[in-house]
Design a protein around this motif. Structure first.
Motif, mmCIF file in Angstrom:
data_model
loop_
_atom_site.group_PDB
_atom_site.id
_atom_site.type_symbol
_atom_site.label_atom_id
_atom_site.label_comp_id
_atom_site.label_asym_id
_atom_site.label_seq_id
_atom_site.Cartn_x
_atom_site.Cartn_y
_atom_site.Cartn_z
ATOM 1 N N THR A 198 62.255 10.919 60.615
ATOM 2 C CA THR A 198 63.132 11.112 61.772
ATOM 3 C C THR A 198 63.299 9.801 62.534
ATOM 4 O OG1 THR A 198 61.226 11.716 63.154
ATOM 5 C CG2 THR A 198 62.472 13.536 62.158
ATOM 6 N N THR B 290 65.693 13.101 65.635
ATOM 7 C CA THR B 290 66.928 13.391 64.912
ATOM 8 C C THR B 290 66.747 13.052 63.442
ATOM 9 O OG1 THR B 290 67.888 11.174 65.176
ATOM 10 C CG2 THR B 290 68.268 12.746 66.960
ATOM 11 N N ASN B 291 67.406 13.814 62.601
ATOM 12 C CA ASN B 291 67.586 13.449 61.191
ATOM 13 C C ASN B 291 68.740 14.268 60.645
ATOM 14 O OD1 ASN B 291 66.444 15.971 60.751
ATOM 15 N ND2 ASN B 291 64.654 15.207 59.669
#
Length: 273
Positions: free
Chosen positions: A179, A235-236
């Motif tokens: 991430t 986030t990813n």
């Protein structure tokens, strides 16, 4: 909350055809390459152009050749398509595109798995992070051979965490194992500037946050700085999730922040493959 997608690929193609045993043997013994991972919804992808740019840039860096985006799109479409003999068309999927050059020319391997769906609520998505002293080599590339980050993530999970938080000298935060991470001080979003991979979701969100009136910047963030931040998120390719804990420091769920960030991500246009 640990979310993974460990199942074997439903489909695996190399250069638009089912992979042969010989091709798979060659790739099993060749750790030199790179990839990108995306979530397909309705035959489209958020940030498709960024994925194509990533693949082209990394292919130029590793193999001294460009990679045409139309070729990549055609390979993905073929892997998702039905074949008229019982193989159904897939409109939603988790797709990875790997690039090797076994004969000196870029070769594309596309894998297709079931799509990843995050829990509907932010509380259900909340991640706990365990800091570890590790920075990925050649961190700007999404390259193969990520033993170190996989090792540290598994160790973090064994200790009851969801993700490893990679750090360098003096506890300089770089990224998660899979991430990007961002911190919010009540005024602006800060993405750590230590060596990291600038993920597609991160790159999508940066300008959207600014346009929405939420300042964002890249700068140094150290473990010792965490008390200065009131919230964090990761986030990813799966989307956006809040951080509830880093080591022994808890972060309260900032519903307003997460509604803004997740809303901007969900509203980002989907590009047809």
């Amino acid at each position: 909350m640990t979310t993974s997608n460990p199942a074997a690929p439903e489909r695996l193609e190399i250069d638009g055809a089912p992979a042969t045993a010989e091709q798979l043997r060659a790739r099993a013994l060749d750790g030199f390459g790179h990839f990108t991972a995306m979530q397909v919804r309705g035959g489209a992808v958020r940030g498709l152009g960024l994925h194509l740019d990533r693949l082209d840039a990394a292919t130029r860096e590793l193999f001294d050749q460009g990679l045409d985006g139309d070729r990549v799109r055609a390979a993905i479409r073929h892997a998702l398509a039905g074949d008229g003999t019982g193989r159904a068309e897939l409109r939603d999927a988790a797709v990875r595109v790997y690039v090797h050059a076994p004969d000196g020319e870029p070769s594309l391997m596309v894998t297709v798995r079931a799509p990843v769906e995050l829990p509907a609520t932010m509380a259900g998505r909340a991640q706990s992070l365990k800091s570890v002293p590790y920075v990925r080599p050649v961190a700007h590339l999404k390259h193969l051979g990520g033993f170190g980050q996989t090792y540290h993530r598994r160790e973090a999970e064994r200790l009851g965490y969801d993700e490893a938080l990679l750090t360098g000298p003096d506890g300089a935060i770089s990224e998660g194992a899979v991430t990007n991470v961002a911190f919010f001080d009540g005024r602006e979003v800060v993405w750590p500037e230590a060596p990291h991979l600038a993920g597609i979701t991160m790159r999508l969100l940066e300008p959207l946050l600014a346009e929405a009136g939420l300042p964002t910047r890249r700068g140094p963030v150290f473990l010792r700085d965490l008390p200065a931040y009131r919230a964090a998120f990761v986030t990813n390719s799966w989307g956006v999730s809040p951080v509830r804990r880093v080591d022994d420091r808890d972060f309260p769920l900032d519903e307003k922040l997460m509604a803004t960030v997740a809303g901007l991500y969900e509203d980002a246009p989907l590009d047809v493959i």
